[in-house]
Design an enzyme around this catalytic site. Structure first.
Site, mmCIF file in Angstrom:
data_model
loop_
_atom_site.group_PDB
_atom_site.id
_atom_site.type_symbol
_atom_site.label_atom_id
_atom_site.label_comp_id
_atom_site.label_asym_id
_atom_site.label_seq_id
_atom_site.Cartn_x
_atom_site.Cartn_y
_atom_site.Cartn_z
ATOM 1 N N VAL A 458 -31.164 -19.224 -45.548
ATOM 2 C CA VAL A 458 -30.460 -19.773 -44.386
ATOM 3 C C VAL A 458 -30.758 -18.942 -43.140
ATOM 4 C CG1 VAL A 458 -28.194 -20.228 -43.369
ATOM 5 C CG2 VAL A 458 -28.627 -20.801 -45.767
ATOM 6 N N THR A 537 -25.271 -13.552 -44.786
ATOM 7 C CA THR A 537 -25.384 -12.875 -46.073
ATOM 8 C C THR A 537 -24.454 -13.617 -47.021
ATOM 9 O OG1 THR A 537 -23.470 -11.422 -45.808
ATOM 10 C CG2 THR A 537 -25.532 -10.690 -44.816
ATOM 11 N N LYS A 561 -18.859 -17.427 -47.004
ATOM 12 C CA LYS A 561 -17.482 -17.930 -47.147
ATOM 13 C C LYS A 561 -16.464 -16.837 -47.446
ATOM 14 C CE LYS A 561 -19.104 -21.702 -50.109
ATOM 15 N NZ LYS A 561 -20.463 -21.572 -49.802
ATOM 16 N N GLU A 588 -18.379 -23.576 -39.619
ATOM 17 C CA GLU A 588 -18.481 -24.988 -39.996
ATOM 18 C C GLU A 588 -19.236 -25.172 -41.299
ATOM 19 O OE1 GLU A 588 -17.677 -28.164 -40.511
ATOM 20 O OE2 GLU A 588 -17.245 -28.319 -38.365
ATOM 21 N N VAL A 591 -18.019 -25.187 -45.572
ATOM 22 C CA VAL A 591 -17.726 -26.347 -46.422
ATOM 23 C C VAL A 591 -18.588 -27.515 -45.938
ATOM 24 C CG1 VAL A 591 -15.926 -27.854 -47.323
ATOM 25 C CG2 VAL A 591 -15.320 -25.566 -46.513
ATOM 26 N N GLU A 650 -27.700 -22.927 -58.186
ATOM 27 C CA GLU A 650 -27.990 -21.504 -58.014
ATOM 28 C C GLU A 650 -28.935 -21.107 -59.153
ATOM 29 O OE1 GLU A 650 -26.824 -19.508 -55.550
ATOM 30 O OE2 GLU A 650 -25.894 -21.295 -54.689
ATOM 31 N N ASP A 661 -17.158 -21.996 -56.586
ATOM 32 C CA ASP A 661 -17.660 -22.332 -55.261
ATOM 33 C C ASP A 661 -16.876 -23.506 -54.673
ATOM 34 O OD1 ASP A 661 -19.663 -22.024 -53.144
ATOM 35 O OD2 ASP A 661 -20.252 -24.052 -53.769
ATOM 36 N N LYS A 665 -14.265 -23.514 -51.317
ATOM 37 C CA LYS A 665 -14.304 -24.500 -50.232
ATOM 38 C C LYS A 665 -12.943 -25.167 -50.070
ATOM 39 C CE LYS A 665 -19.238 -25.378 -50.697
ATOM 40 N NZ LYS A 665 -20.241 -26.130 -51.461
ATOM 41 N N GLY A 784 -28.285 -27.265 -48.675
ATOM 42 C CA GLY A 784 -29.684 -27.113 -48.297
ATOM 43 C C GLY A 784 -29.816 -26.177 -47.118
#
Ligand code: ASP
Ligand code: MG
Length: 802
Positions: A458, A537, A561, A588, A591, A650, A661, A665, A784
């Site tokens: 990312v 990270t 998160k 943003e 989630v 993952e 996960d 969220k 993604g």
């Protein structure tokens, strides 16, 4: 005829040959010119300091010798005995008397200009130019106010016009600026920087076409280029605009200087001796419609804080302040006083600050005793920033920009006529403050300085996206994105003016160990404004840095998160620190990746809409697995392996299957609604059978056939036309402090939005009171690197709008 005026720096030993070149080329060009010079180099200041020494019976001879040496350096054969002997005689007298009059001072300082005309004349003559040293004392008659003499127009004009009738044609008169004489023929001076005044008087009397003022800068700038790298030269401005600039360091433009030019409509051009190609700044009588703006700085000042509870309603306090300061020759450049009259702020020259306090303490001795005045103190290390051309009606813009950057002015004030607002700031904040204001006012481009932590999938994608979009964003939105720091877990790459396409290689070469402190210090040292820290990270510990970052002026954006899912107490604390520091945290992508989910929920919640339930498939990988498994007649393990191979999960798929996960969220969404749930409150249906929870990832993948039976049973046990979905569900009475949070596998009719989900899409159903049973549905790619990075980028742009 053109009048050329050269300042001290131009005439210094380093610059004088350029001055001679300029004059020579004008002559070659056939221009009719006359020249006005000030003292060479730093001569006036040196003479003043030697005089001071002599009067306080210090040894001044050494400094005098150094002065003589440097003045003779360029023309060693020229006879300066008249000037040097005069100085020696005057100084001897001063040192005997241990005092001097303003008359003596003028006589001493005048020698600087007298030496200058001799030097310039000699050098011109060496080039075969018919130069004529002109002692202005013979022409410019003044009143008797030594140190600040006023010219007497009638005689002076007549003298000058007659003189130029005699010495015209090819003669170049080299006139001493700054000095004149009274009617008793005693030497006077026009005040510091007075040779500009001499030049404009001369231009007026001689009806010159133009006054060319040669300095060591290219002209007038929107701000000091040493402080603001984006500062732009102002090509042209009007005299009245110039007048606004005059009080603030631009002493060429002193009102006194400008008036003779306005009277005769003579243009003034400010030029650079050291950069002759530049056209400089032209000042004319035409006024531009827009009006100009400029920022100037006084940094050699101190702020006096005069505080007294007993001053309310007392008459004459200000008068006493000004009287006592005035009697010590202390000028107040800014005064600011609240209507309660309890506190008065005064800005004075830094050198005079101690004296000012002494004088005021003396004047208010009795009031201090009676505690009507509580204290009189100096706030040192301040600077005054003046925004010239600034209207109060729009002052909130630069002011807000300052506050956003954690710069709180100590004091501000404005003038009633003319447009001009001044701010006093701490000196350590000056550089940043001037840049923030300049960027704001000139909209040249608001610079956003970004530090990116984490350069994995990312992070790396985000950096590429930013670098690629920077020119377009600059063009469309006047925002300059500048990534000044990139850090991975080991190293950090720092670059004041921003990284480029080669950042990856440069980061590898960097020798700076990764540390957030390093980034904060760098931002401080380089006065970077509009700071944003981006956390890409997935690190548990990195969130420890959030609070220091915010406290040091960073807004936050994260795809990580963790900060939102650790304890509620940290969650609250972070928000408190954000509020205290007027900073914003956007996440943003926490989630639903790039989907506009959190923003929507925030908006609904903040507008008072009662959200009653949020339910959906939050995970792209689990969406893929159960959509496919429900639709096709294949074993669960086959679908799982396909998901692993396509990179939907993952590396260890159990991180998805365990439900944590999704749970995180769900918790983040719950907290958006001000619910105080903890992670432990969430009921999570873990999809990994007990026996595989402690084994290695490889072992689990190799044996995942063993999951088939379990899921087959569930699939077969469903009602007709139902499908499996792994969902997060926030429900219960959401008006309480805590809601119910479930993460579980459910069976839903296939003709519902949830049941008809396809591919690896995420879906969110938001139920609210006004929408009733009809939820707001947000659906799309929820995972993604590309979309997540886009979402992070979106948050960054959202911050730039603040
Ligand atoms: N030499 C004088 C001064 O330094 C006058 C001038 O430079 O204009 O103040
Ligand atoms: Mg000067």
């Amino acid at each position: 005829m053109k009048v050329l005026k050269f300042g001290g720096k131009s005439l210094s030993n380093e610059g004088i040959s350029k001055v001679i070149d300029i004059i020579e080329s004008k002559i070659d060009n056939g221009d009719r010119i006359t020249v006005v010079v000030s003292a060479r180099g730093n001569a006036t200041n040196e003479l003043e300091s030697i005089l001071q020494k002599a009067s306080s019976s210090e040894v001044y001879q050494e400094q005098l010798e150094a002065f003589k040496l440097s003045q003779r350096q360029i023309t060693p054969l020229l006879d300066f005995n008249p000037e040097f002997n005069k100085l020696e005689k005057l100084l001897e007298g001063v040192s005997l008397l241990e005092d001097f009059s303003t008359k003596v001072k003028d006589e001493v300082l005048a020698q600087g200009e007298l030496i200058a005309i001799k030097t310039v004349t000699e050098l011109l003559q060496q080039r075969g130019i018919n130069a004529n040293a002109t002692d202005a004392r013979l022409l410019l008659k003044t009143d008797e106010s030594f140190g600040n003499a006023q010219p007497i127009e009638g005689v002076s004009k007549e003298n000058i016009v007659n003189y130029y009738k005699k010495h015209n044609g090819t003669t170049v008169n080299v006139v001493s600026g700054f000095i004149g004489s009274n009617l008793k023929n005693e030497t006077t001076t026009l005040g510091r920087n007075g040779s500009n005044y001499t030049a404009s008087l001369l231009a007026n009397y001689l009806d010159a076409d133009e006054l060319q003022n040669y300095t060591h800068v290219d002209g007038i700038f929107t701000a000091n280029p040493d402080l603001v790298s984006d500062a732009k030269k102002i090509e042209e401005l009007s005299f009245s605009e110039a007048n606004e600039l005059a009080n603030f360091g631009a002493n060429i433009l002193h009102a006194k200087t400008i008036i003779p030019l306005i009277e005769k409509n003579i243009n003034l051009r400010i030029l650079n001796t050291f950069n002759q190609k530049d056209e400089g700044t032209l000042i004319t009588a035409k006024s531009s419609a827009k009006g100009i703006k400029s920022i100037s700085v006084l940094d050699n000042v101190a702020l006096l804080n005069f505080e007294g509870r007993g001053l309310l309603g007392k008459v004459g306090v200000d008068a006493r302040i000004f009287k006592s300061l005035g009697s010590h020759d202390i000028s107040v450049s800014i005064i600011s006083q609240g209507s309660s009259e309890r506190g008065i702020g005064l800005v004075v020259d830094k050198e005079k600050a101690e004296l000012a306090v002494k004088a005021l303490k003396h004047e208010f001795e009795y009031d201090l005793k009676t505690k009507d005045v509580n204290h009189i103190s100096i706030v040192n290390d301040v600077a005054v920033i003046s925004i010239i051309g600034q209207d109060l009606s729009e002052f909130h813009l630069p002011y807000n920009a300052l506050i956003q950057n954690q710069i709180v002015p100590l004091l501000f004030n404005n003038t009633i006529t003319g447009k001009n607002v001044s701010l006093v700031v701490k000196k350590e904040e000056l550089h940043k403050a001037v840049n923030v204001i300049h960027g704001q006012i000139f909209g040249v481009a608001k610079k956003i300085n970004i530090a990116v932590f984490g350069k994995g999938l990312v992070g790396g994608t985000l950096i590429e996206q930013i670098i690629k979009s920077t020119p377009a964003i600059l063009d469309r939105r006047k925002i300059q994105l500048n990534i000044f720091a990139v850090a991975n877990s080991k190293k950090v790459l720092l670059s004041q003016h921003g990284i480029d396409e080669n950042w990856q290689a440069k980061l590898n070469e960097s020798s700076i160990e990764s540390s957030v402190d390093e980034v904060i210090d760098f931002a401080k040292a380089h006065h970077l404004e509009n700071l944003i820290a981006v956390d890409n990270t997935a690190n548990q510990d990195f969130i420890e840095n959030y609070i220091p970052l915010v406290e040091n002026g960073f807004d936050l954006v994260s795809s990580n998160k963790i900060a939102n899912t650790v304890s509620h107490s940290f969650y609250k604390k972070l928000r408190q620190v954000l509020e205290n520091n007027k900073k914003t945290y956007l996440y943003e992508t926490n989630v639903g990746a790039g989907l506009p989910l959190i923003d929507t929920i925030k908006l609904l919640h903040d507008s008072g809409e009662n959200i009653t339930r949020i339910r959906g498939v939050f995970s792209g990988s689990l969406s893929f697995i159960f959509n496919k498994y429900s639709e096709e007649n294949v074993p669960f393990a086959t679908v799982l392996k396909e998901a692993i191979e396509n990179g939907y999960t993952e590396p260890d798929p159990r991180e998805d299957l365990c439900g944590n996960d999704v749970a995180r969220k769900l918790l983040i969404l719950a907290r958006e609604l001000d619910l105080e749930n903890e992670f432990e409150d969430i009921h999570i249906e873990n999809l990994i059978p007990e026996e595989f929870r402690d084994s290695s990832a490889a072992e689990f993948i190799d044996n995942c056939d063993k999951l088939n039976d379990h899921f087959n049973k569930i699939k077969d046990g469903q009602e007709e036309n139902h499908v499996l979905r792994y969902i997060g569900d926030l429900h219960g009475d959401l008006q309480q402090t805590k809601g119910n949070l479930d993460v579980k596998l459910v069976s839903v009719p296939e003709n519902t939005p949830l049941g008809s989900l396809k591919g690896s899409d995420a879906i969110f159903e938001i139920y609210t009171e006004s929408y009733g049973n009809q939820p707001i549905v947000i659906q799309g790619a929820g995972a993604g690197a590309e979309v997540t990075a886009r979402g992070v980028f979106g948050d960054i742009l959202r911050l730039t709008k603040k």
